[in-house]
Design a protein around this motif. Structure first.
Motif, PDB file in Angstrom:
ATOM      1  N   ASP A  93       0.792  -1.232   0.000  1.00 35.32           N
ATOM      2  CA  ASP A  93       0.000   0.000   0.000  1.00 35.32           C
ATOM      3  C   ASP A  93       0.829   1.288   0.000  1.00 35.32           C
ATOM      4  O   ASP A  93       0.308   2.343  -0.344  1.00 35.32           O
ATOM      5  CB  ASP A  93      -0.915   0.035   1.227  1.00 35.32           C
ATOM      6  CG  ASP A  93      -1.973  -1.041   1.204  1.00 35.32           C
ATOM      7  OD1 ASP A  93      -2.627  -1.186   0.159  1.00 35.32           O
ATOM      8  OD2 ASP A  93      -2.135  -1.732   2.222  1.00 35.32           O
ATOM      9  N   ASN A 101       0.548   7.456  16.715  1.00 35.69           N
ATOM     10  CA  ASN A 101       0.129   8.851  16.655  1.00 35.69           C
ATOM     11  C   ASN A 101       0.935   9.505  15.547  1.00 35.69           C
ATOM     12  O   ASN A 101       2.157   9.334  15.487  1.00 35.69           O
ATOM     13  CB  ASN A 101       0.408   9.572  17.974  1.00 35.69           C
ATOM     14  CG  ASN A 101      -0.393   9.014  19.110  1.00 35.69           C
ATOM     15  OD1 ASN A 101      -1.596   8.799  18.981  1.00 35.69           O
ATOM     16  ND2 ASN A 101       0.257   8.748  20.225  1.00 35.69           N
ATOM     17  N   THR A 102       0.265  10.235  14.684  1.00 35.65           N
ATOM     18  CA  THR A 102       0.966  10.889  13.583  1.00 35.65           C
ATOM     19  C   THR A 102       0.837  12.397  13.697  1.00 35.65           C
ATOM     20  O   THR A 102      -0.111  12.913  14.295  1.00 35.65           O
ATOM     21  CB  THR A 102       0.415  10.431  12.218  1.00 35.65           C
ATOM     22  OG1 THR A 102      -0.949  10.814  12.111  1.00 35.65           O
ATOM     23  CG2 THR A 102       0.553   8.927  12.046  1.00 35.65           C
ATOM     24  N   GLU A 134       2.018  12.391   4.142  1.00 34.67           N
ATOM     25  CA  GLU A 134       1.187  11.724   3.147  1.00 34.67           C
ATOM     26  C   GLU A 134      -0.065  11.156   3.821  1.00 34.67           C
ATOM     27  O   GLU A 134       0.019  10.434   4.809  1.00 34.67           O
ATOM     28  CB  GLU A 134       2.010  10.612   2.477  1.00 34.67           C
ATOM     29  CG  GLU A 134       1.505  10.198   1.130  1.00 34.67           C
ATOM     30  CD  GLU A 134       0.422   9.125   1.207  1.00 34.67           C
ATOM     31  OE1 GLU A 134       0.429   8.301   2.129  1.00 34.67           O
ATOM     32  OE2 GLU A 134      -0.436   9.139   0.324  1.00 34.67           O
ATOM     33  N   ARG A 135      -1.220  11.532   3.326  1.00 35.60           N
ATOM     34  CA  ARG A 135      -2.492  11.210   3.965  1.00 35.60           C
ATOM     35  C   ARG A 135      -2.731   9.702   4.109  1.00 35.60           C
ATOM     36  O   ARG A 135      -3.127   9.232   5.171  1.00 35.60           O
ATOM     37  CB  ARG A 135      -3.638  11.853   3.175  1.00 35.60           C
ATOM     38  CG  ARG A 135      -4.920  11.918   3.951  1.00 35.60           C
ATOM     39  CD  ARG A 135      -5.964  12.711   3.208  1.00 35.60           C
ATOM     40  NE  ARG A 135      -5.533  14.116   3.155  1.00 35.60           N
ATOM     41  CZ  ARG A 135      -6.135  15.047   2.465  1.00 35.60           C
ATOM     42  NH1 ARG A 135      -7.180  14.768   1.745  1.00 35.60           N
ATOM     43  NH2 ARG A 135      -5.696  16.284   2.471  1.00 35.60           N
ATOM     44  N   HIS A 136      -2.494   8.955   3.038  1.00 40.32           N
ATOM     45  CA  HIS A 136      -2.737   7.511   3.078  1.00 40.32           C
ATOM     46  C   HIS A 136      -1.784   6.829   4.067  1.00 40.32           C
ATOM     47  O   HIS A 136      -2.196   5.964   4.847  1.00 40.32           O
ATOM     48  CB  HIS A 136      -2.599   6.910   1.670  1.00 40.32           C
ATOM     49  CG  HIS A 136      -2.932   5.466   1.590  1.00 40.32           C
ATOM     50  ND1 HIS A 136      -4.192   4.969   1.862  1.00 40.32           N
ATOM     51  CD2 HIS A 136      -2.162   4.393   1.291  1.00 40.32           C
ATOM     52  CE1 HIS A 136      -4.178   3.659   1.726  1.00 40.32           C
ATOM     53  NE2 HIS A 136      -2.957   3.285   1.377  1.00 40.32           N
ATOM     54  N   GLN A 140      -1.945   5.271  11.709  1.00 39.78           N
ATOM     55  CA  GLN A 140      -2.924   5.397  12.785  1.00 39.78           C
ATOM     56  C   GLN A 140      -3.674   4.091  13.011  1.00 39.78           C
ATOM     57  O   GLN A 140      -3.953   3.715  14.151  1.00 39.78           O
ATOM     58  CB  GLN A 140      -3.892   6.534  12.489  1.00 39.78           C
ATOM     59  CG  GLN A 140      -3.245   7.893  12.591  1.00 39.78           C
ATOM     60  CD  GLN A 140      -4.124   9.015  12.073  1.00 39.78           C
ATOM     61  OE1 GLN A 140      -5.278   8.825  11.758  1.00 39.78           O
ATOM     62  NE2 GLN A 140      -3.549  10.207  11.982  1.00 39.78           N
ATOM     63  N   GLU A 141      -3.975   3.380  11.925  1.00 38.07           N
ATOM     64  CA  GLU A 141      -4.638   2.078  12.047  1.00 38.07           C
ATOM     65  C   GLU A 141      -3.754   1.089  12.807  1.00 38.07           C
ATOM     66  O   GLU A 141      -4.265   0.156  13.429  1.00 38.07           O
ATOM     67  CB  GLU A 141      -4.972   1.516  10.664  1.00 38.07           C
ATOM     68  CG  GLU A 141      -6.101   2.240   9.975  1.00 38.07           C
ATOM     69  CD  GLU A 141      -6.278   1.844   8.517  1.00 38.07           C
ATOM     70  OE1 GLU A 141      -5.457   1.066   7.973  1.00 38.07           O
ATOM     71  OE2 GLU A 141      -7.253   2.323   7.899  1.00 38.07           O
ATOM     72  N   SER A 189      -0.378   8.195   6.664  1.00 37.67           N
ATOM     73  CA  SER A 189      -0.794   8.588   8.008  1.00 37.67           C
ATOM     74  C   SER A 189      -1.972   7.741   8.482  1.00 37.67           C
ATOM     75  O   SER A 189      -2.012   7.294   9.631  1.00 37.67           O
ATOM     76  CB  SER A 189      -1.167  10.071   8.022  1.00 37.67           C
ATOM     77  OG  SER A 189      -1.553  10.465   9.312  1.00 37.67           O
ATOM     78  N   LYS A 190      -2.914   7.496   7.591  1.00 38.63           N
ATOM     79  CA  LYS A 190      -4.078   6.680   7.940  1.00 38.63           C
ATOM     80  C   LYS A 190      -3.662   5.262   8.327  1.00 38.63           C
ATOM     81  O   LYS A 190      -4.122   4.713   9.328  1.00 38.63           O
ATOM     82  CB  LYS A 190      -5.056   6.641   6.770  1.00 38.63           C
ATOM     83  CG  LYS A 190      -6.292   5.826   7.041  1.00 38.63           C
ATOM     84  CD  LYS A 190      -7.217   5.801   5.841  1.00 38.63           C
ATOM     85  CE  LYS A 190      -8.417   4.922   6.171  1.00 38.63           C
ATOM     86  NZ  LYS A 190      -8.928   4.239   5.020  1.00 38.63           N
ATOM     87  N   ILE A 191      -2.772   4.683   7.545  1.00 40.51           N
ATOM     88  CA  ILE A 191      -2.302   3.325   7.837  1.00 40.51           C
ATOM     89  C   ILE A 191      -1.528   3.301   9.157  1.00 40.51           C
ATOM     90  O   ILE A 191      -1.697   2.391   9.970  1.00 40.51           O
ATOM     91  CB  ILE A 191      -1.478   2.775   6.665  1.00 40.51           C
ATOM     92  CG1 ILE A 191      -2.415   2.491   5.484  1.00 40.51           C
ATOM     93  CG2 ILE A 191      -0.711   1.519   7.069  1.00 40.51           C
ATOM     94  CD1 ILE A 191      -1.733   2.055   4.217  1.00 40.51           C
TER      95      ILE A 191
END
Length: 102
Positions: free
Chosen positions: A15, A52-53, A39-41, A47-48, A43-45
């Motif tokens: 990913d 903490n980002t 990078e948004r994607h 956090q999942e 950061s999301k991963i």
């Protein structure tokens, strides 16, 4: 410092790019308080995965709050105009409002 969990990196490479994958794995290995990632994607991963980002803009806001820097605006403009960091005028206005600058 390099992450040691090669299999975790390989899973993330489905990913994310290599740098983001290694940063997430290393942050987990070090039990880092925050992972600096814009990078948004990615950061999301992160956090999942329980990390903490914070992004560069978040760091600038925090630096002003802690009085490490006196102004955010000149740094934002230099990032945009010199370094090629993508940031819209609308977002700049919002950030400056948050840090009480014009």
């Amino acid at each position: 410092m390099q992450p040691t969990n090669v299999s975790a990196i390989q899973l993330l490479l489905n990913d994310l790019d290599k740098g983001e994958s290694e940063a997430i794995v290393l942050a987990r290995e070090l039990n880092a308080e925050f992972l600096l990632i814009d990078e948004r994607h990615g950061s999301k991963i992160a956090q999942e995965q329980g990390l903490n980002t914070i992004g560069l803009i978040g760091v600038l806001i925090k630096a002003k709050e802690l009085e490490f820097i006196s102004e955010v605006k000149p740094i934002l403009l230099e990032l945009r105009d010199v370094a090629g960091f993508w940031i819209s005028e609308k977002l700049i206005r919002k950030i400056l409002s948050v840090v009480n600058e014009k």
